[in-house]
Design a protein around this motif. Structure first.
Motif, PDB file in Angstrom:
ATOM      1  N   GLY A  58       0.863  -1.254   0.040  1.00  0.00           N
ATOM      2  CA  GLY A  58      -0.127  -0.222  -0.026  1.00  0.00           C
ATOM      3  C   GLY A  58       0.694   1.342   0.043  1.00  0.00           C
ATOM      4  N   VAL A  59       2.265   1.165   0.483  1.00  0.00           N
ATOM      5  CA  VAL A  59       3.114   2.065   0.479  1.00  0.00           C
ATOM      6  C   VAL A  59       3.736   2.220  -0.836  1.00  0.00           C
ATOM      7  CG1 VAL A  59       4.899   3.380   1.704  1.00  0.00           C
ATOM      8  CG2 VAL A  59       2.869   2.495   3.262  1.00  0.00           C
ATOM      9  N   VAL A  60       4.552   1.190  -1.348  1.00  0.00           N
ATOM     10  CA  VAL A  60       5.266   1.120  -2.520  1.00  0.00           C
ATOM     11  C   VAL A  60       4.318   1.609  -3.797  1.00  0.00           C
ATOM     12  CG1 VAL A  60       6.687  -0.289  -3.803  1.00  0.00           C
ATOM     13  CG2 VAL A  60       6.982  -0.501  -1.394  1.00  0.00           C
ATOM     14  N   PHE A  61       3.195   1.134  -3.788  1.00  0.00           N
ATOM     15  CA  PHE A  61       2.604   1.027  -5.028  1.00  0.00           C
ATOM     16  C   PHE A  61       1.565   2.193  -4.902  1.00  0.00           C
ATOM     17  CE2 PHE A  61       3.762  -3.324  -5.131  1.00  0.00           C
ATOM     18  CZ  PHE A  61       4.333  -3.421  -6.184  1.00  0.00           C
ATOM     19  N   SER A  62       2.121   3.523  -4.530  1.00  0.00           N
ATOM     20  CA  SER A  62       1.274   4.795  -4.205  1.00  0.00           C
ATOM     21  C   SER A  62       2.138   5.875  -4.660  1.00  0.00           C
ATOM     22  CB  SER A  62       0.978   4.935  -2.807  1.00  0.00           C
ATOM     23  OG  SER A  62       2.057   5.237  -1.804  1.00  0.00           O
ATOM     24  N   THR A  63       1.509   6.905  -5.044  1.00  0.00           N
ATOM     25  CA  THR A  63       2.428   8.213  -5.406  1.00  0.00           C
ATOM     26  C   THR A  63       3.418   8.382  -4.315  1.00  0.00           C
ATOM     27  OG1 THR A  63       0.561   9.772  -4.823  1.00  0.00           O
ATOM     28  CG2 THR A  63       0.635   9.080  -7.031  1.00  0.00           C
ATOM     29  N   PHE A  64       2.966   8.463  -3.013  1.00  0.00           N
ATOM     30  CA  PHE A  64       3.897   8.641  -1.972  1.00  0.00           C
ATOM     31  C   PHE A  64       5.136   7.681  -2.050  1.00  0.00           C
ATOM     32  CE2 PHE A  64       5.593   7.516   2.249  1.00  0.00           C
ATOM     33  CZ  PHE A  64       5.963   8.811   2.688  1.00  0.00           C
ATOM     34  N   GLY A  65       4.900   6.490  -2.401  1.00  0.00           N
ATOM     35  CA  GLY A  65       6.149   5.582  -3.005  1.00  0.00           C
ATOM     36  C   GLY A  65       6.943   6.167  -3.932  1.00  0.00           C
ATOM     37  N   VAL A  66       6.200   6.547  -5.091  1.00  0.00           N
ATOM     38  CA  VAL A  66       6.938   7.231  -6.125  1.00  0.00           C
ATOM     39  C   VAL A  66       8.006   8.468  -5.670  1.00  0.00           C
ATOM     40  CG1 VAL A  66       6.823   8.469  -8.176  1.00  0.00           C
ATOM     41  CG2 VAL A  66       5.309   6.546  -7.798  1.00  0.00           C
ATOM     42  N   ALA A  67       7.386   9.166  -4.705  1.00  0.00           N
ATOM     43  CA  ALA A  67       8.238  10.396  -4.182  1.00  0.00           C
ATOM     44  C   ALA A  67       9.292   9.983  -3.487  1.00  0.00           C
ATOM     45  CB  ALA A  67       7.345  10.997  -3.347  1.00  0.00           C
ATOM     46  N   LEU A  68       9.106   8.737  -2.581  1.00  0.00           N
ATOM     47  CA  LEU A  68      10.230   8.159  -1.857  1.00  0.00           C
ATOM     48  C   LEU A  68      11.357   7.653  -2.818  1.00  0.00           C
ATOM     49  CD1 LEU A  68       8.752   6.362   1.239  1.00  0.00           C
ATOM     50  CD2 LEU A  68       9.704   8.810   1.190  1.00  0.00           C
ATOM     51  N   GLY A  69      10.710   6.935  -3.836  1.00  0.00           N
ATOM     52  CA  GLY A  69      11.691   6.563  -4.726  1.00  0.00           C
ATOM     53  C   GLY A  69      12.848   7.524  -5.330  1.00  0.00           C
ATOM     54  N   LEU A  70      12.031   8.525  -5.902  1.00  0.00           N
ATOM     55  CA  LEU A  70      12.877   9.670  -6.484  1.00  0.00           C
ATOM     56  C   LEU A  70      13.699  10.443  -5.474  1.00  0.00           C
ATOM     57  CD1 LEU A  70       9.883  11.519  -8.567  1.00  0.00           C
ATOM     58  CD2 LEU A  70      11.723  10.370  -9.309  1.00  0.00           C
ATOM     59  N   ARG A  71      13.272  10.425  -4.354  1.00  0.00           N
ATOM     60  CA  ARG A  71      14.342  11.026  -3.385  1.00  0.00           C
ATOM     61  C   ARG A  71      15.531  10.181  -3.101  1.00  0.00           C
ATOM     62  NH1 ARG A  71       9.324  12.700   0.796  1.00  0.00           N
ATOM     63  NH2 ARG A  71       8.684  14.163  -0.305  1.00  0.00           N
ATOM     64  N   VAL A  72      15.321   8.790  -2.779  1.00  0.00           N
ATOM     65  CA  VAL A  72      16.168   7.962  -2.609  1.00  0.00           C
ATOM     66  C   VAL A  72      17.478   7.907  -3.954  1.00  0.00           C
ATOM     67  CG1 VAL A  72      17.079   5.503  -2.322  1.00  0.00           C
ATOM     68  CG2 VAL A  72      15.278   6.394  -1.060  1.00  0.00           C
ATOM     69  N   ALA A  73      16.840   7.892  -5.105  1.00  0.00           N
ATOM     70  CA  ALA A  73      17.447   7.868  -6.298  1.00  0.00           C
ATOM     71  C   ALA A  73      18.344   9.330  -6.337  1.00  0.00           C
ATOM     72  CB  ALA A  73      16.688   7.547  -7.622  1.00  0.00           C
ATOM     73  N   GLY A  74      17.701  10.214  -6.329  1.00  0.00           N
ATOM     74  CA  GLY A  74      18.370  11.497  -6.343  1.00  0.00           C
ATOM     75  C   GLY A  74      19.394  11.717  -5.057  1.00  0.00           C
ATOM     76  N   GLY A  75      19.413  11.224  -4.033  1.00  0.00           N
ATOM     77  CA  GLY A  75      20.121  11.172  -3.047  1.00  0.00           C
ATOM     78  C   GLY A  75      21.505  10.371  -3.319  1.00  0.00           C
ATOM     79  N   MET A  76      21.174   9.038  -3.768  1.00  0.00           N
ATOM     80  CA  MET A  76      22.225   8.451  -4.012  1.00  0.00           C
ATOM     81  C   MET A  76      23.261   8.964  -5.298  1.00  0.00           C
ATOM     82  SD  MET A  76      21.999   5.877  -2.077  1.00  0.00           S
ATOM     83  CE  MET A  76      23.339   4.938  -2.806  1.00  0.00           C
ATOM     84  N   LEU A  77      22.675   9.551  -6.345  1.00  0.00           N
ATOM     85  CA  LEU A  77      23.442  10.160  -7.147  1.00  0.00           C
ATOM     86  C   LEU A  77      24.150  11.330  -6.713  1.00  0.00           C
ATOM     87  CD1 LEU A  77      21.205  10.744 -10.424  1.00  0.00           C
ATOM     88  CD2 LEU A  77      23.195   9.442 -10.188  1.00  0.00           C
ATOM     89  N   LEU A  78      23.724  11.986  -5.755  1.00  0.00           N
ATOM     90  CA  LEU A  78      24.738  13.069  -5.275  1.00  0.00           C
ATOM     91  C   LEU A  78      25.693  12.288  -4.179  1.00  0.00           C
ATOM     92  CD1 LEU A  78      22.128  15.734  -3.870  1.00  0.00           C
ATOM     93  CD2 LEU A  78      23.563  15.769  -5.892  1.00  0.00           C
ATOM     94  N   LEU A  79      25.256  11.380  -3.677  1.00  0.00           N
ATOM     95  CA  LEU A  79      26.569  10.676  -2.796  1.00  0.00           C
ATOM     96  C   LEU A  79      27.286  10.233  -3.615  1.00  0.00           C
ATOM     97  CD1 LEU A  79      24.062   8.790  -0.183  1.00  0.00           C
ATOM     98  CD2 LEU A  79      25.897  10.742   0.183  1.00  0.00           C
ATOM     99  N   MET A  80      27.295   9.625  -5.045  1.00  0.00           N
ATOM    100  CA  MET A  80      27.967   9.311  -5.980  1.00  0.00           C
ATOM    101  C   MET A  80      29.158  10.449  -6.692  1.00  0.00           C
ATOM    102  SD  MET A  80      25.531   6.304  -7.730  1.00  0.00           S
ATOM    103  CE  MET A  80      26.865   6.066  -9.049  1.00  0.00           C
ATOM    104  N   GLN A  81      28.948  11.605  -6.125  1.00  0.00           N
ATOM    105  CA  GLN A  81      29.631  12.501  -6.704  1.00  0.00           C
ATOM    106  C   GLN A  81      31.216  12.462  -6.311  1.00  0.00           C
ATOM    107  OE1 GLN A  81      28.466  15.434  -8.783  1.00  0.00           O
ATOM    108  NE2 GLN A  81      27.040  13.914  -9.010  1.00  0.00           N
ATOM    109  N   ALA A  82      31.703  11.904  -5.427  1.00  0.00           N
ATOM    110  CA  ALA A  82      32.826  11.659  -5.093  1.00  0.00           C
ATOM    111  C   ALA A  82      32.852  10.915  -3.753  1.00  0.00           C
ATOM    112  CB  ALA A  82      33.746  12.964  -4.778  1.00  0.00           C
TER     113      ALA A  82
END
Length: 462
Positions: A217-241
């Motif tokens: 119910g959390v994963v397959f919701s727009t809230f889950g999409v928002a969390l997925g985008l945040r995690v992906a964006g945060g990981m990209l920043l962490l991979m900068q160096a």
């Protein structure tokens, strides 16, 4: 496929996830009988209307009257799930309270209650004593649960990470460009603040499961999409160096403006004022990955919160993105300016500190305008009237956020209009910079408090 490419692909899928106008917070609209009504005849059903589709969680719909707990003999909803009709096993008597615990399609749960009175009195004094008016008031009270508090903490952590990391990234690219050691120090803080993003998302995820009771119910919701985008964006920043320690000043020959040795770059400094130079590893952000990360983090706000349910989805989303991005540049930029002015006050010549302040002043002025325009449009769109500022939870949080923004804005305006002109004229730069440091410290404090209120605001009922 590399991890970075995988994250970029995930961004493309998540960002194009279809959303509907009902994919954010729902709110209670009205009831039959109305809240606070005094009826002249008995009833056996209550109708509750919400602004969008809701589904029951936890206890769902419960009721209590002066004689005891009412049992719902039937619960029916309309096709769109926005209106619910509760039929009781017996007609309510005396004072009645109906309470609900539901969730919106974005998995955000919320609770509430209504109260009314109907003819008749409890049968017998013993029953009357069992359900007092105080007991009814206690039943009507919908206190914040532990998962809700945990979710608020997660939102505050995550939003702080988003705003500070994006702002620091902009500061590195727009304000301290040409100063490799300052870029290295700022990028160190980009990565450190980016750690808060997946941490906050994880806390919110756990809290949301605790409220909704279902992982799917959390994963397959727009809230889950928002969390997925945040995690992906945060990981990209962490991979900068690599996550290494902060740049450490080391001695360099007196009088040298630029030192290059073994892959290290020193901060350019006027020869006549240079005692030591800062020798740090040369580092700079990956432009493509940084832009993708920012797009993910800003785009996440389009799938969470109140903004996607009000007005035009495209226009509201556009102003929401402007508000978030401009706010990040302002908040994170002020935080990084404080780091530079306080951490480098001994190593960086006053003339170079002044140059950094002047560069950021122009950018901050544009960012504040963007924050104001986006915030005003969103407030007008979401609030039903001025009275919502003190009569609703969302309105009160917005008023507090606006007050803190006004304090921070006043600090910035004072620097921009009173102190920065002195820097431009070269009038007592050391003394002027000391004053700017104090004002910036006050501004940072107000903005950090503003981030905490913003985290609460995203989850508050409007």
């Amino acid at each position: 496929m590399s991890l970075k490419a995988l994250l970029l692909s995930a961004f493309a899928v998540l960002f194009m996830w279809p959303g509907s106008a009902a994919s954010a917070h729902a709110e209670f609209l009205a009831s039959d009988p109305p809240d606070g009504a005094t009826l002249t005849e008995q009833i056996d059903t209550v109708t509750l209307a919400f602004s969008g589709e809701v589904a029951t969680i936890g206890e769902g719909f419960t009721a209590l009257d002066s004689t005891g707990t009412l049992t719902a003999a039937s619960i029916e909803s309309t096709v769109d799930g926005a209106e619910w009709r509760i039929g009781f096993d017996r007609p309510p008597t005396g004072s009645v309270v109906v309470r609900w615990e539901v969730k919106a399609p974005d998995a955000h749960p919320f609770t509430g209650s209504i109260g009314f009175s109907v003819p008749g009195s409890p049968a017998g004094s013993e029953a009357a004593a069992a359900v007092t008016e105080e007991a009814l008031r206690e039943f009507a009270r919908t206190e914040t649960s532990s998962p809700q508090l945990l979710g608020a903490v997660g939102r505050i952590i995550g939003i702080a990470g988003v705003m500070l990391s994006i702002g620091a990234l902009a500061f590195a690219g727009l304000v301290v460009r040409g100063y490799p050691s300052l870029v290295a120090r700022v990028m160190y803080w980009v990565r450190r603040t980016a750690l808060l993003i997946p941490l906050g998302a994880a806390v919110e995820f756990v809290a949301q499961i605790g409220q909704v009771g279902s992982v799917g119910g959390v994963v397959f919701s727009t809230f889950g999409v928002a969390l997925g985008l945040r995690v992906a964006g945060g990981m990209l920043l962490l991979m900068q160096a690599p996550l290494s320690g902060p740049p450490v000043p080391t001695a360099a020959p007196t009088g040298e403006r630029l030192l290059v040795a073994a892959g290290h770059v020193a901060l350019p400094r006027p020869a006549e004022t240079c005692e030591t130079d800062l020798v740090v590893p040369s580092t700079s952000p990956d432009g493509t990955a940084s832009l993708a990360a920012v797009a993910m983090l800003v785009g996440a706000f389009l799938f969470d919160g109140h903004t996607v349910t009000e007005g035009s989805r495209v226009l509201t989303g556009l102003f929401d993105a402007v508000h978030v991005l401009a706010g990040a540049v302002w908040v994170g930029g002020v935080a990084m300016l404080a780091v530079v002015l306080w951490s480098f006050r001994a190593e960086l010549a006053p003339a170079e500190q002044a140059r950094v302040v002047l560069r950021f002043s122009t950018i901050a002025a544009v960012a504040v305008v963007g924050v104001a325009i986006g915030g005003i449009v969103l407030a007008i769109t979401i609030l039903d009237g001025v009275s919502d500022l003190w009569s609703t939870q969302w309105g009160r949080a917005l008023a507090a956020k606006t007050a803190l923004a006004a304090v921070a804005g006043a600090c910035g305006a004072y620097n921009h209009r009173m102190l920065i002109p002195d820097l431009e004229r070269g009038f007592s730069p050391s003394s002027t910079l000391d004053q700017i440091r104090v004002i910036v410290a006050v501004e940072v404090t107000a903005l950090l408090l503003l981030l905490a209120v913003t985290g609460w605001l995203v989850g508050a009922s409007s």
